[in-house]
Design a protein around this motif. Sequence first.
Motif, PDB file in Angstrom:
ATOM      1  N   LYS A  41     -22.364  31.187 -26.511  1.00  0.00           N
ATOM      2  CA  LYS A  41     -22.487  31.354 -27.856  1.00  0.00           C
ATOM      3  C   LYS A  41     -20.769  30.438 -28.337  1.00  0.00           C
ATOM      4  CE  LYS A  41     -22.047  34.628 -31.793  1.00  0.00           C
ATOM      5  NZ  LYS A  41     -22.187  35.778 -31.569  1.00  0.00           N
ATOM      6  N   LEU A  42     -19.460  30.282 -27.299  1.00  0.00           N
ATOM      7  CA  LEU A  42     -18.358  30.275 -28.058  1.00  0.00           C
ATOM      8  C   LEU A  42     -18.445  28.552 -26.878  1.00  0.00           C
ATOM      9  CD1 LEU A  42     -15.388  29.763 -28.851  1.00  0.00           C
ATOM     10  CD2 LEU A  42     -14.826  31.002 -27.357  1.00  0.00           C
ATOM     11  N   CYS A  43     -18.063  28.768 -25.900  1.00  0.00           N
ATOM     12  CA  CYS A  43     -18.386  27.836 -24.845  1.00  0.00           C
ATOM     13  C   CYS A  43     -19.628  26.662 -24.135  1.00  0.00           C
ATOM     14  CB  CYS A  43     -17.649  28.373 -23.341  1.00  0.00           C
ATOM     15  SG  CYS A  43     -15.856  29.324 -24.239  1.00  0.00           S
ATOM     16  N   GLN A  44     -18.765  25.089 -23.745  1.00  0.00           N
ATOM     17  CA  GLN A  44     -19.619  24.551 -23.939  1.00  0.00           C
ATOM     18  C   GLN A  44     -19.400  25.367 -21.857  1.00  0.00           C
ATOM     19  OE1 GLN A  44     -20.253  19.864 -23.093  1.00  0.00           O
ATOM     20  NE2 GLN A  44     -20.692  20.759 -24.945  1.00  0.00           N
ATOM     21  N   VAL A  45     -20.368  25.187 -21.339  1.00  0.00           N
ATOM     22  CA  VAL A  45     -19.932  25.299 -19.965  1.00  0.00           C
ATOM     23  C   VAL A  45     -20.360  24.088 -19.417  1.00  0.00           C
ATOM     24  CG1 VAL A  45     -20.538  26.999 -17.813  1.00  0.00           C
ATOM     25  CG2 VAL A  45     -20.624  27.261 -20.559  1.00  0.00           C
ATOM     26  N   ARG A  46     -19.074  24.016 -17.987  1.00  0.00           N
ATOM     27  CA  ARG A  46     -19.568  22.677 -17.306  1.00  0.00           C
ATOM     28  C   ARG A  46     -19.229  23.056 -15.840  1.00  0.00           C
ATOM     29  NH1 ARG A  46     -20.383  17.968 -20.901  1.00  0.00           N
ATOM     30  NH2 ARG A  46     -20.246  16.862 -18.916  1.00  0.00           N
ATOM     31  N   LEU A  47     -19.731  21.780 -14.805  1.00  0.00           N
ATOM     32  CA  LEU A  47     -19.503  21.820 -13.628  1.00  0.00           C
ATOM     33  C   LEU A  47     -18.719  21.384 -13.689  1.00  0.00           C
ATOM     34  CD1 LEU A  47     -20.333  23.211 -10.628  1.00  0.00           C
ATOM     35  CD2 LEU A  47     -22.154  21.346 -10.539  1.00  0.00           C
ATOM     36  N   MET A  48     -17.433  21.905 -12.595  1.00  0.00           N
ATOM     37  CA  MET A  48     -16.749  20.467 -12.861  1.00  0.00           C
ATOM     38  C   MET A  48     -17.519  20.186 -10.973  1.00  0.00           C
ATOM     39  SD  MET A  48     -13.827  18.988 -12.798  1.00  0.00           S
ATOM     40  CE  MET A  48     -12.275  20.328 -13.209  1.00  0.00           C
ATOM     41  N   ASP A  49     -17.435  18.307 -10.537  1.00  0.00           N
ATOM     42  CA  ASP A  49     -18.198  17.411  -9.599  1.00  0.00           C
ATOM     43  C   ASP A  49     -17.282  17.434  -8.541  1.00  0.00           C
ATOM     44  OD1 ASP A  49     -19.789  16.356  -8.795  1.00  0.00           O
ATOM     45  OD2 ASP A  49     -19.741  13.939  -9.630  1.00  0.00           O
ATOM     46  N   ASP A  50     -16.913  18.790  -7.708  1.00  0.00           N
ATOM     47  CA  ASP A  50     -15.997  18.535  -6.707  1.00  0.00           C
ATOM     48  C   ASP A  50     -16.678  19.826  -5.769  1.00  0.00           C
ATOM     49  OD1 ASP A  50     -14.909  19.257  -4.698  1.00  0.00           O
ATOM     50  OD2 ASP A  50     -12.515  18.941  -5.991  1.00  0.00           O
ATOM     51  N   ALA A  51     -17.048  19.224  -4.369  1.00  0.00           N
ATOM     52  CA  ALA A  51     -18.660  19.970  -4.484  1.00  0.00           C
ATOM     53  C   ALA A  51     -17.524  20.665  -2.975  1.00  0.00           C
ATOM     54  CB  ALA A  51     -19.397  19.058  -3.166  1.00  0.00           C
ATOM     55  N   ARG A  52     -16.352  20.586  -2.758  1.00  0.00           N
ATOM     56  CA  ARG A  52     -15.333  21.698  -2.093  1.00  0.00           C
ATOM     57  C   ARG A  52     -15.332  22.992  -2.741  1.00  0.00           C
ATOM     58  NH1 ARG A  52     -10.179  19.018  -2.815  1.00  0.00           N
ATOM     59  NH2 ARG A  52     -10.188  18.897  -4.397  1.00  0.00           N
TER      60      ARG A  52
END
Lengths: 139, 139
Positions: free
Chosen positions: B26-37
């Motif tokens: 609703k508020l945020c765009q949710v993104r995955l950090m491209d860091d497999a650690r």
Amino acid sequence: MNLDPQAQFELDPRLNRDTVFVANWKLCQVRLMDDARFPWLVLVPRRAGAVELDDLDEDDRTRLMHEIQRAMKTLRGVADCDKLNVGALGNVVRQLHVHVVARRKDDPAWPGPVWGHGPAQHYLPAARDKLVADLRRDG
Amino acid sequence: MNLDPQAQFELDPRLNRDTVFVANWKLCQVRLMDDARFPWLVLVPRRAGAVELDDLDEDDRTRLMHEIQRAMKTLRGVADCDKLNVGALGNVVRQLHVHVVARRKDDPAWPGPVWGHGPAQHYLPAARDKLVADLRRDG
């Protein structure tokens, strides 16, 4: 996790050692990190057993967000800063606590985080007491 | 700070480069950090010009706290973890964004913070796509 509402809140001994008392707000005990490198408040929700943000119920989470905002405003009243950093980590001290830190582009850790950035540089007692008094007045 | 409600939200180019799109809440765009650690979500409130948490109005701050809690729950659904770290720093990228990171006692930065801890180790594309699909399903 279910918090036991009967359990007594007790401040973690390490938080107690590293910080000084400023005030009790509605949810949190507010403390000043004893590190003159960074104007730095620590908010400790007075809820026994809380570790993660979502150990708090919804009302307390809303209250915490409000007190974070109040801490930001308080810090701006006592320190020039370029950015505020807010963080709930808890990898070392598990008791739920939120850091609110005034950052400057010329501070020793910029642009990195303050956590884990070398040993604290303690305030001289008179400077610390004056800052705590200012924080109480502004907060 | 007064946000301009007519201004268009645009994702900061560095956030865009370092992360991949998961969902719009609703508020945020949710993104995955491209860091497999580290299993690591970044929540970006879709409010043009917001830099500090208190650039958001009170309703949005409450919504953000809710979405942080939802991100914590989502991460727990895809990763074993010993602790969740939540932080809004913004020293490098000024656009307001909140990190929610699943930490393990055997991860490479423990017990220090993840920010500034060496270069990211990118996911293999298949692993990244699977994780994003899992995050969408659980979130």
